[in-house]
Design a protein around this motif. Structure first.
Motif, PDB file in Angstrom:
ATOM      1  N   LEU A  41       0.863  -1.173   0.000  1.00 20.41           N
ATOM      2  CA  LEU A  41       0.000   0.000   0.000  1.00 20.41           C
ATOM      3  C   LEU A  41       0.903   1.228   0.000  1.00 20.41           C
ATOM      4  CD1 LEU A  41      -2.466  -1.113   2.820  1.00 20.41           C
ATOM      5  CD2 LEU A  41      -2.990  -0.960   0.396  1.00 20.41           C
ATOM      6  N   HIS A  90      -7.357  -6.601   5.981  1.00 20.99           N
ATOM      7  CA  HIS A  90      -7.899  -5.657   4.987  1.00 20.99           C
ATOM      8  C   HIS A  90      -8.787  -4.701   5.764  1.00 20.99           C
ATOM      9  CE1 HIS A  90      -6.350  -7.727   1.437  1.00 20.99           C
ATOM     10  NE2 HIS A  90      -6.558  -8.828   2.130  1.00 20.99           N
ATOM     11  N   ILE A  93     -10.962   1.523   3.676  1.00 22.13           N
ATOM     12  CA  ILE A  93     -10.192   2.403   2.799  1.00 22.13           C
ATOM     13  C   ILE A  93     -10.129   3.834   3.348  1.00 22.13           C
ATOM     14  CG2 ILE A  93     -12.078   3.095   1.268  1.00 22.13           C
ATOM     15  CD1 ILE A  93      -8.748   1.950  -0.083  1.00 22.13           C
ATOM     16  N   SER A  95      -9.573   4.638   6.442  1.00 19.99           N
ATOM     17  CA  SER A  95      -8.807   4.633   7.690  1.00 19.99           C
ATOM     18  C   SER A  95      -7.828   5.797   7.715  1.00 19.99           C
ATOM     19  CB  SER A  95      -8.045   3.319   7.846  1.00 19.99           C
ATOM     20  OG  SER A  95      -8.947   2.243   7.960  1.00 19.99           O
ATOM     21  N   GLN A 119     -15.809  -0.420   2.009  1.00 22.93           N
ATOM     22  CA  GLN A 119     -14.773  -0.758   1.034  1.00 22.93           C
ATOM     23  C   GLN A 119     -13.454  -0.930   1.781  1.00 22.93           C
ATOM     24  OE1 GLN A 119     -14.180   2.204  -1.986  1.00 22.93           O
ATOM     25  NE2 GLN A 119     -12.706   0.968  -3.110  1.00 22.93           N
ATOM     26  N   VAL A 120     -12.768  -2.061   1.542  1.00 25.22           N
ATOM     27  CA  VAL A 120     -11.528  -2.351   2.259  1.00 25.22           C
ATOM     28  C   VAL A 120     -10.327  -2.256   1.318  1.00 25.22           C
ATOM     29  CG1 VAL A 120     -12.619  -3.779   4.029  1.00 25.22           C
ATOM     30  CG2 VAL A 120     -11.784  -4.840   1.927  1.00 25.22           C
ATOM     31  N   THR A 121      -9.143  -2.175   1.915  1.00 23.56           N
ATOM     32  CA  THR A 121      -7.911  -2.039   1.146  1.00 23.56           C
ATOM     33  C   THR A 121      -7.592  -3.295   0.365  1.00 23.56           C
ATOM     34  OG1 THR A 121      -6.637  -2.757   3.068  1.00 23.56           O
ATOM     35  CG2 THR A 121      -6.866  -0.380   2.733  1.00 23.56           C
ATOM     36  N   LYS A 122      -6.916  -3.074  -0.758  1.00 20.67           N
ATOM     37  CA  LYS A 122      -6.405  -4.181  -1.573  1.00 20.67           C
ATOM     38  C   LYS A 122      -5.018  -3.791  -2.065  1.00 20.67           C
ATOM     39  CE  LYS A 122      -8.875  -2.636  -5.717  1.00 20.67           C
ATOM     40  NZ  LYS A 122      -9.048  -1.304  -5.228  1.00 20.67           N
ATOM     41  N   ASP A 125      -3.311  -0.113  -3.346  1.00 23.52           N
ATOM     42  CA  ASP A 125      -4.096   1.087  -3.040  1.00 23.52           C
ATOM     43  C   ASP A 125      -3.208   2.215  -2.528  1.00 23.52           C
ATOM     44  OD1 ASP A 125      -6.538   0.051  -3.783  1.00 23.52           O
ATOM     45  OD2 ASP A 125      -7.194  -0.434  -1.750  1.00 23.52           O
ATOM     46  N   LEU A 127      -3.624   5.335  -0.164  1.00 21.51           N
ATOM     47  CA  LEU A 127      -4.535   5.903   0.822  1.00 21.51           C
ATOM     48  C   LEU A 127      -4.278   7.393   0.963  1.00 21.51           C
ATOM     49  CD1 LEU A 127      -4.151   3.015   3.395  1.00 21.51           C
ATOM     50  CD2 LEU A 127      -5.875   3.275   1.630  1.00 21.51           C
TER      51      LEU A 127
END
Length: 153
Positions: A41, A90, A93, A95, A119-122, A125, A127
Motif C-alpha cells: 500500500l 484488509h 479504505i 482509515s 470498502q476495504v484495502t487491496k 491502493d 490511501l
C-alpha cells in the motif's frame, strides 16, 4: 609453530564469518515475518519526519506490517510512504494514517486508525486520509493542558 598459527588464523576467520552471517540472518529476520504474506500500500504525507524504511506499521498497538520506502514526490512535494501489511488484514479504505510512536520512548511507526467504510484495502491502493505528525512536545502539551485522552468531569 607457524603451522599452528596459520590453523588458528583460519579457524578464527571462519568464526568471525559465521558470526557475521548469523547477525545478518537475525537482522533480516527482525524486518520480515517468515511465512506471513503481505500486500503493498502507499500513502502521501505533508511530513513523514522520523519515519524510516523498516519501521513498524501498527493498528491498535499491534504490529501488522513494515514500511518499505519513504521518498519525496518531486511534483507534489509530499512524502510518499510505501508499506506492506499482513495479507490477512484488509482495513477500511477511509482509515486514518499517521506517523507517531507507540510509546513515548519508541521509534516512530506508521499508525493506522480504522475507518468506517465498507470498502476495504487491496494490494496497490494509495490511501489519502493522512494526518500530519505531532511532535513529542505537542503531545506532552496536549496531555498536560488538554484532557490527555482522559474523561472530563
Amino acid at each position: 609453530m607457524a603451522r599452528n598459527r596459520q590453523t588458528g588464523t583460519i579457524v578464527f576467520s571462519f568464526g568471525v564469518l559465521a558470526a557475521a552471517i548469523g547477525f545478518a540472518v537475525y537482522a533480516h529476520g527482525t524486518q520480515t515475518s517468515f511465512g506471513i504474506s503481505r500486500y503493498p500500500l502507499s500513502a502521501s504525507f505533508i511530513s513523514a519526519n522520523g519515519l524510516n524504511p523498516g519501521a513498524s506499521v501498527a493498528m491498535a498497538g499491534v504490529v501488522v506490517g513494515r514500511v518499505s520506502d519513504v521518498r519525496l514526490d518531486s511534483e507534489t512535494q509530499l512524502a510518499v510512504v510505501r508499506f506492506e501489511v499482513n495479507d490477512t488484514l484488509h482495513f477500511p479504505i477511509d482509515s486514518v494514517l499517521s506517523v507517531g510512536s507507540m510509546t513515548m520512548s519508541g521509534d516512530n511507526a506508521l499508525m493506522i486508525e480504522p475507518g468506517k467504510s465498507s470498502q476495504v484495502t487491496k494490494a496497490g491502493d494509495a490511501l489519502d486520509n493522512t494526518r500530519e505528525p505531532v511532535s513529542l512536545e505537542q503531545q506532552v502539551s496536549n496531555y498536560i493542558f488538554g484532557s490527555g485522552g482522559l474523561p472530563v468531569n
